[in-house]
Write a protein that holds these residues in place. Structure first.
Motif, mmCIF file in Angstrom:
data_model
loop_
_atom_site.group_PDB
_atom_site.id
_atom_site.type_symbol
_atom_site.label_atom_id
_atom_site.label_comp_id
_atom_site.label_asym_id
_atom_site.label_seq_id
_atom_site.Cartn_x
_atom_site.Cartn_y
_atom_site.Cartn_z
ATOM 1 N N LEU A 64 -3.882 0.362 -66.134
ATOM 2 C CA LEU A 64 -4.990 0.672 -66.764
ATOM 3 C C LEU A 64 -5.900 -0.532 -67.161
ATOM 4 C CD1 LEU A 64 -7.223 3.011 -67.463
ATOM 5 C CD2 LEU A 64 -6.327 2.950 -69.683
ATOM 6 N N THR A 65 -5.137 -1.297 -67.939
ATOM 7 C CA THR A 65 -5.770 -2.343 -68.462
ATOM 8 C C THR A 65 -5.963 -3.334 -67.690
ATOM 9 O OG1 THR A 65 -4.584 -1.927 -70.456
ATOM 10 C CG2 THR A 65 -5.677 -3.901 -70.773
ATOM 11 N N CYS A 66 -5.154 -3.614 -66.666
ATOM 12 C CA CYS A 66 -5.245 -4.711 -65.533
ATOM 13 C C CYS A 66 -6.670 -4.271 -64.577
ATOM 14 C CB CYS A 66 -4.049 -4.561 -64.381
ATOM 15 S SG CYS A 66 -2.421 -5.331 -65.004
ATOM 16 N N GLY A 67 -6.929 -3.197 -64.541
ATOM 17 C CA GLY A 67 -8.103 -2.636 -63.928
ATOM 18 C C GLY A 67 -9.247 -3.011 -64.763
ATOM 19 N N ILE A 68 -9.276 -2.905 -65.875
ATOM 20 C CA ILE A 68 -10.354 -2.990 -66.970
ATOM 21 C C ILE A 68 -10.619 -4.874 -66.901
ATOM 22 C CG2 ILE A 68 -11.151 -3.223 -69.100
ATOM 23 C CD1 ILE A 68 -9.809 -0.357 -69.550
ATOM 24 N N ALA A 69 -9.558 -5.410 -67.151
ATOM 25 C CA ALA A 69 -9.426 -6.841 -67.366
ATOM 26 C C ALA A 69 -10.037 -7.585 -65.900
ATOM 27 C CB ALA A 69 -8.195 -7.470 -67.638
ATOM 28 N N SER A 70 -9.524 -6.957 -64.881
ATOM 29 C CA SER A 70 -9.936 -7.720 -63.572
ATOM 30 C C SER A 70 -11.629 -7.529 -63.409
ATOM 31 C CB SER A 70 -9.339 -6.692 -62.306
ATOM 32 O OG SER A 70 -8.014 -7.189 -62.466
ATOM 33 N N ILE A 71 -12.053 -6.142 -63.731
ATOM 34 C CA ILE A 71 -13.632 -5.914 -63.632
ATOM 35 C C ILE A 71 -14.410 -6.921 -64.542
ATOM 36 C CG2 ILE A 71 -15.322 -4.257 -64.060
ATOM 37 C CD1 ILE A 71 -13.068 -2.078 -63.063
ATOM 38 N N ILE A 72 -13.821 -6.901 -65.852
ATOM 39 C CA ILE A 72 -14.257 -7.787 -66.782
ATOM 40 C C ILE A 72 -14.605 -9.640 -66.113
ATOM 41 C CG2 ILE A 72 -14.170 -9.146 -68.936
ATOM 42 C CD1 ILE A 72 -13.089 -6.546 -69.931
ATOM 43 N N GLN A 73 -13.379 -9.928 -65.537
ATOM 44 C CA GLN A 73 -13.132 -11.199 -65.073
ATOM 45 C C GLN A 73 -14.233 -11.405 -63.935
ATOM 46 O OE1 GLN A 73 -12.998 -14.218 -65.952
ATOM 47 N NE2 GLN A 73 -10.500 -14.223 -66.309
ATOM 48 N N SER A 74 -14.036 -10.392 -62.891
ATOM 49 C CA SER A 74 -14.809 -10.818 -61.656
ATOM 50 C C SER A 74 -16.457 -10.298 -61.650
ATOM 51 C CB SER A 74 -14.364 -9.846 -60.620
ATOM 52 O OG SER A 74 -14.195 -8.573 -60.912
ATOM 53 N N VAL A 75 -16.895 -9.165 -62.443
ATOM 54 C CA VAL A 75 -17.985 -8.899 -62.485
ATOM 55 C C VAL A 75 -18.687 -9.656 -63.674
ATOM 56 C CG1 VAL A 75 -19.709 -6.878 -63.040
ATOM 57 C CG2 VAL A 75 -17.508 -6.443 -61.702
ATOM 58 N N GLY A 76 -18.223 -9.567 -64.849
ATOM 59 C CA GLY A 76 -18.720 -10.348 -65.965
ATOM 60 C C GLY A 76 -19.844 -9.812 -66.734
ATOM 61 N N PHE A 77 -20.167 -10.299 -67.773
ATOM 62 C CA PHE A 77 -21.252 -9.728 -68.667
ATOM 63 C C PHE A 77 -21.564 -10.754 -69.706
ATOM 64 C CE2 PHE A 77 -17.674 -7.948 -70.864
ATOM 65 C CZ PHE A 77 -17.877 -7.927 -72.079
ATOM 66 N N TRP A 78 -22.731 -11.079 -70.220
ATOM 67 C CA TRP A 78 -23.124 -12.103 -71.128
ATOM 68 C C TRP A 78 -22.330 -13.525 -70.674
ATOM 69 C CZ3 TRP A 78 -20.330 -13.627 -75.961
ATOM 70 C CH2 TRP A 78 -21.044 -14.560 -76.952
ATOM 71 N N VAL A 328 -14.898 -7.329 -54.118
ATOM 72 C CA VAL A 328 -13.371 -7.004 -53.835
ATOM 73 C C VAL A 328 -12.627 -6.707 -54.962
ATOM 74 C CG1 VAL A 328 -11.589 -7.437 -52.339
ATOM 75 C CG2 VAL A 328 -14.009 -7.854 -51.526
ATOM 76 N N VAL A 329 -12.644 -7.838 -55.712
ATOM 77 C CA VAL A 329 -11.587 -7.778 -56.845
ATOM 78 C C VAL A 329 -11.827 -6.457 -57.708
ATOM 79 C CG1 VAL A 329 -10.573 -9.083 -58.977
ATOM 80 C CG2 VAL A 329 -10.656 -10.018 -56.618
ATOM 81 N N ALA A 330 -13.263 -6.627 -57.922
ATOM 82 C CA ALA A 330 -13.624 -5.294 -58.883
ATOM 83 C C ALA A 330 -13.368 -4.060 -58.313
ATOM 84 C CB ALA A 330 -15.434 -5.470 -58.944
ATOM 85 N N SER A 331 -13.276 -3.725 -56.903
ATOM 86 C CA SER A 331 -13.158 -2.592 -56.225
ATOM 87 C C SER A 331 -11.471 -2.559 -56.448
ATOM 88 C CB SER A 331 -13.216 -2.546 -54.972
ATOM 89 O OG SER A 331 -12.478 -3.434 -54.164
ATOM 90 N N ALA A 332 -10.427 -3.425 -56.459
ATOM 91 C CA ALA A 332 -9.157 -3.454 -56.878
ATOM 92 C C ALA A 332 -9.053 -2.951 -58.170
ATOM 93 C CB ALA A 332 -8.491 -4.737 -56.547
#
Length: 633
Positions: A64-78, A328-332
Motif C-alpha cells: 500500500l505504501t509503495c503505491g502511495i510513495a510511487s505516485i508521490i514521486q512520479s506525479v509530484g506536487f509542490w 506508467v509508474v503512477a498506474s503501477a
C-alpha cells in the motif's frame, strides 16, 4: 484570419498514454518489482520473531505504501516528487539496521515500535534536509554517478541470480536443470520478443516473459497458487496498527545514517533515469526526489512500513522497454495500492516462481549497469585519478556483494557500510572523488612528458606560447599555426577540452593555410617516410602495417596509387594508417578516394590529419601515464 497556435511538444516523460497501455505497462512494473518489494518485511519479520498474521499485515502495508510513495514521486506536487518514471520501494540498506534495532528492543512488536519511531524521525529529517543535500550536486560528477549506477546494476545481479536458482535460503538449488530452464527460457523469450517485434510488443517483453514462464511452470506443477484460497479479500492497514511508536536516540541515529546512504542511492537512480529518458537532472530535481523519499518514509512509519527510496530494479525496466512516461509508474502505484488492500491479488502475483522472476531480472538489472557504462563514457580516463576512483569503488562493491560475510569482520557500527555493496561502493566513489578532486591544488591529469618529468594540465594552462608549441607541435607536420591557435583557447578544463582545441583550430583555418598543412604531410608509404626524412612519428605510424619495409611488388602498387592521387588532386595521399585493417585495405580505400571530387577529398585529407593528430595526442598522454600505457597494451 487564422492564428498560428504553436504548442510546446510534450516530453515523453510527461506523455499520458491510453488507459490500456498505462494498465499493461504499469502491471509489468509491478511484476518486476513485487519480489523485491516484499522481501524486506519477510526478512525483518523472521529475524525479530513476528508471527504469520503479523507478516501478512506487514506485506499489505508495504505494498500500500509503495503505491502511495510511487505516485508521490512520479506525479509530484509542490516541491515534492521528481516527476520521472521512478518507482518507490523499501530500501535494502535498512534491513540490517532495522533488525539490529528490533532485537535490541526485545524483538517482536516491541522492537517493531522502536523501528517505526526511528523511521518517522529519519523520514522527517530527510524531507527537511533535502534542499541542503541537493546543493552537494557538484560532488556528483559523471565519475561518481557513473560509478554508482554501474555498482547498482552489478550489485543487483546476484539477487537476480539467486532468484534464478530458486530463491534465497533452503529453496535455492543451483544444480537444478529445471530452475535453469525456467530462468534462461524466460530470458530467451524476452530477448526473442525484443529482436522480432517492434513497438508495443517489444515494450511488454518482460511482462510476456513473466506471464509465459509462470503459465508453463503452472502447467508442469511448479507454480503454486494455494495462498489465494486462504487469503482474505480485503485487508486494510490502519495507522499505528501495532501501537504507538517508541523513540530511541541510538535507533534514530542509525536510521539517519541509513537515510543519508539512501539519499546517495536515490541521487544515482535519478541521474540514471535522467540519462535513460534524456531529461536533464539538476539540483532542484534531486531535492524534489529526496523530499519524496522523506515524506514516503514518514508515511511508511505511520502506516506500518519502512524507509523508501527509488527502486533501481525498475530503472532497468524503463531502459529495457524504452517507455518513458511517468504516468506508467503512477498506474503501477495504483496497482500496488490495490494489491495492498486485497491480499488475494497479492497472493496471485506472489505465485510467480523464483526462477522465472530471476530470468527477467537478469535482463533488467544488467541494463542498469549499461546505463552506468554510458555515463562513464563521458569521464576523462586519461586522468588517472578517475581510473582509481572507479576501480576502487567498483572493486569494493563487488568484494562486499560476493562475500557478504565480511560484514561480520567489522565493528557493529560499520556493519551498515559493509553490509551492502551499493552502500560501500557509492560512498567510496563519493569520498575518493572529494579527496582527489576537491582537496588540495587541482593540478589536473598528466598530458605529456614522462614519469619524473610530467607535464600536467595546470602547467599547460600556465605555459608561454613557445613552450606550448614545443610541447605539442609534433601533433602536426610542418607549420605550427594549428598549435598556436589552440594555445589561444586556454584555459583547458580537461584533456578532452585540449584535444578539441586542436581540432577547432585545424578546421577553422582559411583554405590557403590548410593547403600548406596538407602539403607538409608525406605520401602514404612514401620513400621519405622509409628513409626517416618525415620524422619519427610518421615512420612509427606507417610501420603499423609494414609500410616502411614493403616487398618490392607491394611497394610498386602503393607508388602507382600515390602518383595517380597526386596527379589528380595535386596533394599527398594522407591516411590515418592506424584506423585501417591492412595494406590491402589501405590501397583499396585509396583507389576509392580517386573518384571523389577535389573539394570532398580536401576535406577528407583534413579529417585524416585530425585522426593522426588524435593518435599522436593519445601517445603523449599514455607516455605520461605508465599505468594507462600498461592497461592499453
Amino acid at each position: 484570419m487564422a492564428t498560428d497556435v504553436r504548442t510546446r511538444p510534450v516530453h515523453p516523460v510527461d506523455e499520458v498514454l491510453p488507459a490500456p497501455k498505462l494498465a499493461i505497462y504499469g502491471f509489468q512494473h509491478v511484476l518486476a518489482f513485487y519480489a523485491g518489494a516484499v522481501i524486506v518485511p519477510i526478512l525483518l519479520a523472521n529475524a525479530i520473531g513476528l508471527n504469520t498474521q503479523q507478516l501478512i499485515h506487514l506485506i499489505n502495508a508495504d505494498l500500500l505504501t509503495c503505491g502511495i510513495a510511487s505516485i508521490i514521486q512520479s506525479v509530484g506536487f509542490w516541491k515534492v516528487g521528481v516527476r520521472l518514471p521512478l518507482l518507490q520501494g523499501v530500501t535494502f540498506t535498512a534491513v540490517s539496521p532495522m533488525i539490529a534495532i528490533g532485537l535490541a528492543a526485545g524483538g517482536g512488536t516491541d522492537g517493531l515500535l522502536v523501528i517505526y519511531g526511528a523511521v518517522i524521525v529519519a523520514g522527517l529529517a530527510t524531507f527537511f534536509a533535502a534542499p541542503y543535500f541537493s546543493k552537494l550536486i557538484r560532488f556528483f560528477p559523471p565519475v561518481v554517478t557513473g560509478s554508482v549506477i554501474t555498482i547498482i546494476g552489478i550489485a543487483l545481479l546476484p539477487v537476480a541470480a539467486g532468484d534464478a536458482v530458486g530463491g534465497a535460503g533452503d529453496s535455492a538449488d543451483p544444480s537444478s536443470g529445471k530452475n535453469m530452464a525456467y530462468a534462461l527460457g524466460t530470458l530467451f523469450l524476452i530477448v526473442l520478443i525484443q529482436r522480432v517485434f517492434k513497438g508495443f510488443m517489444a515494450t511488454v517483453a518482460v511482462l510476456i516473459g513473466l506471464v509465459s514462464g509462470t503459465a508453463i511452470a503452472w502447467l508442469l506443477g511448479d507454480a503454486k497458487f494455494d495462498a489465494i484460497a486462504t487469503s482474505d479479500w480485503l485487508g486494510v492497514t490502519t495507522p499505528f496498527y501495532f501501537g504507538w511508536p517508541k523513540f530511541s536516540f541510538a535507533a534514530i541515529v542509525s536510521m539517519l545514517v541509513v537515510m543519508l546512504i539512501t539519499a546517495v542511492e536515490t541521487t544515482g537512480d535519478v541521474f540514471a533515469t535522467g540519462e535513460i529518458v534524456k531529461k536533464r537532472v539538476g539540483r532542484e530535481d534531486v531535492a524534489r526526489a529526496l523530499r519524496a523519499d522523506g515524506l514516503s518514509t514518514t508515511i511508511g512509519g505511520v502506516l506500518n512500513s519502512f524507509p523508501y527510496t527509488c527502486f533501481a530494479e525498475n530503472v532497468g525496466l524503463v531502459r529495457l522497454t524504452r517507455v518513458k512516461s511517468r504516468w506508467v509508474v503512477a498506474s503501477a502505484g495504483v496497482f500496488m495500492i490495490v494489491l495492498g488492500l486485497i491480499p488475494k491479488a497479492g497472493a496471485l502475483v506472489a505465485g510467480i516462481p523464483y526462477p522465472v522472476l530471476g530470468g527477467a531480472a537478469l535482463a533488467m538489472f544488467a541494463t542498469v549497469a549499461v546505463v552506468g557504462f554510458q555515463t562513464l563514457s563521458r569521464v576523462d580516463f586519461h586522468d588517472h585519478r578517475n581510473v582509481v576512483i572507479v576501480a576502487t569503488a567498483v572493486g569494493l562493491a563487488i568484494y562486499v556483494t560476493v562475500q557478504p560475510g565480511v560484514a561480520q569482520a567489522v565493528p557493529d557500527w560499520a556493519e551498515i557500510l559493509f553490509g551492502s555493496g551499493i552502500t560501500l561502493g557509492s560512498l567510496t566513489a563519493i569520498v575518493l572523488n572529494f579527496v582527489f578532486h576537491h582537496i588540495g591544488k587541482d593540478i589536473g591529469p598528466a598530458v605529456a612528458g614522462e614519469p619524473g618529468n610530467l607535464i600536467r594540465l595546470d602547467q599547460v594552462n600556465q605555459m608561454e606560447r613557445e613552450e606550448f608549441v614545443a610541447t605539442f607541435g609534433g601533433l602536426f607536420q610542418g607549420p605550427d599555426w594549428v598549435v598556436e591557435r589552440a594555445y589561444d583557447q586556454r584555459p583547458f578544463r580537461d584533456t578532452g577540452d585540449l584535444r578539441h582545441a586542436f581540432q577547432e583550430a585545424l578546421f577553422a583555418a582559411d583554405p590557403a593555410e590548410q593547403n600548406e598543412l596538407i602539403a607538409a604531410y608525406p605520401d602514404l608509404g612514401g620513400r621519405q617516410v622509409q628513409e626517416g626524412a618525415s620524422g619519427p612519428d610518421s615512420a612509427q605510424e606507417q610501420s603499423v602495417h609494414g609500410l616502411t619495409y614493403l616487398p618490392e611488388e607491394e611497394q610498386l602498387e602503393v607508388d602507382r596509387l600515390t602518383d595517380a592521387y597526386r596527379a589528380r588532386f595535386d596533394m599527398p595521399l594522407i591516411t590515418c594508417v592506424r584506423d585501417v585493417q591492412d595494406v590491402k585495405a589501405l590501397v583499396a580505400q585509396g583507389y576509392e578516394r580517386l573518384d571523389n571530387a577535389p573539394v570532398q577529398e580536401r576535406q577528407t585529407a583534413l579529417i585524416e590529419i585530425a585522426k593522426i593528430a588524435g593518435h599522436r595526442f593519445d601517445v603523449l598522454v599514455a607516455d605520461a601515464n605508465p599505468i594507462h600505457t600498461a592497461r592499453a597494451r
